[in-house]
Design an enzyme around this catalytic site. Sequence first.
Site: not given
Ligand code: 2M8
Length: 425
Positions: A163, A392
Site C-alpha cells: 500500500d 502482520e
Molecule cells: C493491507 O491493505 C489494506 C487495503 O487493502 C489496508 O491497509 O486497509 C495490505 O498489507 C494488503 O497487502 C493486505 O492484503 C491487506 C489485508 O491483509 O492489508
Amino acid sequence: MKNETLQKAEAILRKNDRGSYTVPTHGLYPFQWNWDSCLSAIGFSHIDEDRAWVEIETLFNHQWEDGMVPHIVFHQHDDGYFPGPSVWQTGRKVDTSGITQPPVAGFAVKRIFERSSNPENIKSRVLELLPKIHAWHQWFYRCRDPKGSGLVAIIHPWESGRDNSNDWDNALARVPTDGVGSFTRRDTAHADASHRPTQGQYERYIWLVKAFRQHQWDNTTLHDNSPFQMIDPGFNAILIRSCFDLAELADQLGETQMAEESRALGAHALAALESLWSDKWGQYLCLDRISNELVESPSIGGLIPVFTNIPMARAQAIAAKLDELHQLCSYGIPSHHPLSEDFDSKRYWKGPVWLIINYLIADGLRKYGLTARVERITSDSIKLIHQSGFAEYYSPLDGEPCGGLDFTWTAAMVFEFINSFAAEQ
Ligand code: 2M8
C-alpha cells in the site's frame, strides 16, 4: 505430534476462519481479502485440504462479470474498517471493493493441487476454477494494458498489496485531494498510527476510490482515466508466474487451448518485464506509465520477479542484492533498502519484513537452485515467529512485531517454511 509452532499457526487459521473465508486478522481487517485468502489457502492445505479449496472458491464466487476479482469481499457488516461498502458503492449483490490485488490464485491452485492427497477427487473443482482464473488474467491484459505492451498497471496503491511503498510517493503526490471530504480512519484505532500510512496518503487513496466510483467502476475506462498508473515489477511477475502455472495445470487436465493462451500471455509479459531491469540499481524498478519514467526506488517490488522465470543472470543479481540486504539487517527481507533515505523500519511497506514476501522470493530462489539464500530467508522467518509471534509484519532491524497480531497469512506461511522449505534443508 505436531511441532508447537505449527499448532499455534493452526490455531490462528482456525480463529480467523469465518466458515467459507478467513479474515486477515480480527479487528483491523474484518472481511475477505483477495491475496490473503489465496496465500492462506496454501496454509490450510497442510491441515485441511477441503477448507483450502473452499477459501479460493468463495473468493471466485465474487468475481465480476468482466473477469476482475475484487480485492475485498464484504461478506458481513462491520464498522471497524474504513472504507466500507458505502464508500465503494460498487452495486454488487454481495458488496465488494472495485479494485483488485496481486493475482496469486493461479500459483496457489497449482501448489495446493500438487500436494493433494487425492488429485482424482479434486480434479473437477480445479476444472471449475481454472477458467475463472484464466478470465481474470485475460481481464488484466485487456483492461490494465490497453495498448498491449505486455505489462499491466495498477491504478490504486491498494492493488499492489504494498500500500504505502515509497515506490508510489511521487506518483501519488500528483493525485489531488480536493473534494475528498472528511472521513474517519479506523485502521489507527486498531494499530499504532506511526506504523500505518499517513493521512495525506489516505486522502489520495479515497480520492481515487471516489473518482473510479464516478466512472461507475467501468473497467473499460478506469485505466485511461486514472491519474495513477503504475507498472510494478513484483505485481507483473506474480501475474506471469500465475499464467505459466495455470498453463501447466490446464495442460495436465486436458484444457490445451486454455494452456496455450495462458502460456502466450506469460511469454509476452516475461519479455516485456526485461524493460524494467536497472543495471544501476541491480534490480527491477517500477515504471510510472503517466510520466513514462522508471521509478528510482529500491523496494522489494523489484526483487519479487525472481518468483517467475526471469533469466538466470537476473536471478543471480537478485541473490547478490539479497546478500547485501541481509548484511544490513538482523532479519530479512526488508521491504525497502535500509540505506535509502525513505526507509522506515516500522511503517508498513516502507521497510518492514513480511513473511508472504519472504515466501514468494524464497520459492523463486528455490527454482534456480539458489539454496543458501532460501535457507537464510527460511531461518530468519522462523526466528521472527519464535521471537515475535505471528504479526502482520516485523522490523528488519530488531524483529519488533508490528501492525495486527495473530495474522492469518503469516501463520499460513509458517506451514510452508517449516513443512516445505526447512524440511528440504
Ligand atoms: C493491507 O491493505 C489494506 C487495503 O487493502 C489496508 O491497509 O486497509 C495490505 O498489507 C494488503 O497487502 C493486505 O492484503 C491487506 C489485508 O491483509 O492489508
